[in-house]
Design a protein around this motif. Structure first.
Motif, PDB file in Angstrom:
ATOM      1  N   GLY A  81      -9.606   4.787  -8.824  1.00  0.00           N
ATOM      2  CA  GLY A  81      -9.822   5.100  -7.409  1.00  0.00           C
ATOM      3  C   GLY A  81      -9.610   3.907  -6.506  1.00  0.00           C
ATOM      4  O   GLY A  81      -8.726   3.078  -6.714  1.00  0.00           O
ATOM      5  N   SER A  82     -10.448   3.837  -5.477  1.00  0.00           N
ATOM      6  CA  SER A  82     -10.285   2.771  -4.483  1.00  0.00           C
ATOM      7  C   SER A  82     -10.650   1.399  -5.050  1.00  0.00           C
ATOM      8  O   SER A  82     -10.130   0.388  -4.592  1.00  0.00           O
ATOM      9  CB  SER A  82     -11.142   3.066  -3.246  1.00  0.00           C
ATOM     10  N   VAL A  83     -11.517   1.373  -6.029  1.00  0.00           N
ATOM     11  CA  VAL A  83     -11.852   0.091  -6.654  1.00  0.00           C
ATOM     12  C   VAL A  83     -10.650  -0.417  -7.444  1.00  0.00           C
ATOM     13  O   VAL A  83     -10.375  -1.614  -7.475  1.00  0.00           O
ATOM     14  CB  VAL A  83     -13.110   0.231  -7.538  1.00  0.00           C
ATOM     15  N   HIS A  84      -9.896   0.508  -8.052  1.00  0.00           N
ATOM     16  CA  HIS A  84      -8.667   0.124  -8.749  1.00  0.00           C
ATOM     17  C   HIS A  84      -7.669  -0.475  -7.758  1.00  0.00           C
ATOM     18  O   HIS A  84      -6.997  -1.463  -8.070  1.00  0.00           O
ATOM     19  CB  HIS A  84      -8.067   1.346  -9.448  1.00  0.00           C
ATOM     20  N   LEU A  85      -7.568   0.118  -6.561  1.00  0.00           N
ATOM     21  CA  LEU A  85      -6.695  -0.416  -5.519  1.00  0.00           C
ATOM     22  C   LEU A  85      -7.098  -1.836  -5.147  1.00  0.00           C
ATOM     23  O   LEU A  85      -6.247  -2.699  -4.939  1.00  0.00           O
ATOM     24  CB  LEU A  85      -6.731   0.476  -4.277  1.00  0.00           C
ATOM     25  N   ARG A  86      -8.378  -2.091  -5.089  1.00  0.00           N
ATOM     26  CA  ARG A  86      -8.864  -3.439  -4.795  1.00  0.00           C
ATOM     27  C   ARG A  86      -8.424  -4.419  -5.879  1.00  0.00           C
ATOM     28  O   ARG A  86      -7.976  -5.523  -5.584  1.00  0.00           O
ATOM     29  CB  ARG A  86     -10.386  -3.428  -4.684  1.00  0.00           C
ATOM     30  N   GLY A  87      -8.523  -4.019  -7.132  1.00  0.00           N
ATOM     31  CA  GLY A  87      -8.081  -4.873  -8.233  1.00  0.00           C
ATOM     32  C   GLY A  87      -6.596  -5.159  -8.191  1.00  0.00           C
ATOM     33  O   GLY A  87      -6.161  -6.289  -8.422  1.00  0.00           O
ATOM     34  N   GLU A  92     -11.239  -6.142   3.552  1.00  0.00           N
ATOM     35  CA  GLU A  92     -12.091  -4.964   3.372  1.00  0.00           C
ATOM     36  C   GLU A  92     -11.583  -3.761   4.166  1.00  0.00           C
ATOM     37  O   GLU A  92     -11.688  -2.632   3.705  1.00  0.00           O
ATOM     38  CB  GLU A  92     -13.537  -5.290   3.751  1.00  0.00           C
ATOM     39  N   VAL A  93     -11.032  -3.981   5.351  1.00  0.00           N
ATOM     40  CA  VAL A  93     -10.451  -2.877   6.117  1.00  0.00           C
ATOM     41  C   VAL A  93      -9.278  -2.282   5.353  1.00  0.00           C
ATOM     42  O   VAL A  93      -9.108  -1.055   5.293  1.00  0.00           O
ATOM     43  CB  VAL A  93     -10.010  -3.354   7.525  1.00  0.00           C
ATOM     44  N   GLY A  94      -8.464  -3.125   4.737  1.00  0.00           N
ATOM     45  CA  GLY A  94      -7.347  -2.633   3.938  1.00  0.00           C
ATOM     46  C   GLY A  94      -7.782  -1.869   2.714  1.00  0.00           C
ATOM     47  O   GLY A  94      -7.035  -1.028   2.204  1.00  0.00           O
ATOM     48  N   ILE A  95      -8.982  -2.122   2.229  1.00  0.00           N
ATOM     49  CA  ILE A  95      -9.502  -1.381   1.071  1.00  0.00           C
ATOM     50  C   ILE A  95     -10.155  -0.078   1.514  1.00  0.00           C
ATOM     51  O   ILE A  95      -9.943   0.971   0.908  1.00  0.00           O
ATOM     52  CB  ILE A  95     -10.507  -2.257   0.285  1.00  0.00           C
ATOM     53  N   VAL A  96     -10.969  -0.123   2.571  1.00  0.00           N
ATOM     54  CA  VAL A  96     -11.673   1.079   3.027  1.00  0.00           C
ATOM     55  C   VAL A  96     -10.672   2.136   3.481  1.00  0.00           C
ATOM     56  O   VAL A  96     -10.767   3.300   3.098  1.00  0.00           O
ATOM     57  CB  VAL A  96     -12.673   0.720   4.150  1.00  0.00           C
ATOM     58  N   TRP A  97      -9.735   1.735   4.317  1.00  0.00           N
ATOM     59  CA  TRP A  97      -8.615   2.615   4.647  1.00  0.00           C
ATOM     60  C   TRP A  97      -7.505   2.172   3.714  1.00  0.00           C
ATOM     61  O   TRP A  97      -7.084   1.020   3.794  1.00  0.00           O
ATOM     62  CB  TRP A  97      -8.179   2.457   6.091  1.00  0.00           C
ATOM     63  N   ILE A 126     -10.822  -5.935 -12.809  1.00  0.00           N
ATOM     64  CA  ILE A 126     -11.152  -4.827 -11.911  1.00  0.00           C
ATOM     65  C   ILE A 126     -10.120  -3.710 -12.029  1.00  0.00           C
ATOM     66  O   ILE A 126     -10.470  -2.530 -12.116  1.00  0.00           O
ATOM     67  CB  ILE A 126     -11.262  -5.328 -10.456  1.00  0.00           C
ATOM     68  N   ALA A 127      -8.834  -4.048 -12.054  1.00  0.00           N
ATOM     69  CA  ALA A 127      -7.785  -3.032 -12.122  1.00  0.00           C
ATOM     70  C   ALA A 127      -7.773  -2.318 -13.466  1.00  0.00           C
ATOM     71  O   ALA A 127      -7.465  -1.128 -13.536  1.00  0.00           O
ATOM     72  CB  ALA A 127      -6.418  -3.673 -11.853  1.00  0.00           C
ATOM     73  N   TYR A 128      -8.122  -3.001 -14.534  1.00  0.00           N
ATOM     74  CA  TYR A 128      -8.070  -2.401 -15.862  1.00  0.00           C
ATOM     75  C   TYR A 128      -9.240  -1.452 -16.125  1.00  0.00           C
ATOM     76  O   TYR A 128      -9.063  -0.395 -16.731  1.00  0.00           O
ATOM     77  CB  TYR A 128      -8.039  -3.499 -16.930  1.00  0.00           C
TER      78      TYR A 128
END
Length: 119
Positions: free
Chosen positions: A88-94, A29-34, A82-84
């Protein structure tokens, strides 16, 4: 008189896996938030690897390499959706979940080939 009633020497007293599950999820989660992509992937690797370790230790799965392959299928499916469908940041998470799924797939497949047959 027994000093520790109810405890047996045949059972382990504590497992290290829950600590690594918590750290892995927090690091992910830290890698996603930042937006730190390698940190997010590393946290996912620690989280899922620890979950597979818990499942192996408790006897729910017999082979941890097959558990990694199953986890890779789940990560690839969830990360792909999720990526498709997001930006934004949610795409990065995917994308981080997809990359983790690919790493789990390679680790599970190659680990099962290199594992000694007696273990």
């Amino acid at each position: 008189m027994d000093e520790q009633p109810g405890l047996s020497d045949e059972y382990r007293k504590a497992s290290p896996w829950p600590l690594f599950v918590a750290f892995g999820l927090a690091i992910f989660e830290v890698g996603i938030v930042w937006p730190l992509f390698p940190v997010a992937v590393g946290g996912l690797l620690l989280f899922v690897g620890s979950v597979v370790g818990i499942l192996r230790e408790s006897g729910y799965i017999a082979d941890p390499w097959k558990g990694l392959v199953a986890a890779s299928v789940v990560c690839l499916a969830a990360g792909g959706v999720i990526a498709y469908f997001t930006t934004g940041s949610v795409h990065l998470r995917g994308v981080a979940i997809l990359v983790g799924g690919v790493i789990f797939l390679f680790g599970g497949v190659f680990g099962s080939f290199w594992q000694p047959k007696g273990v």
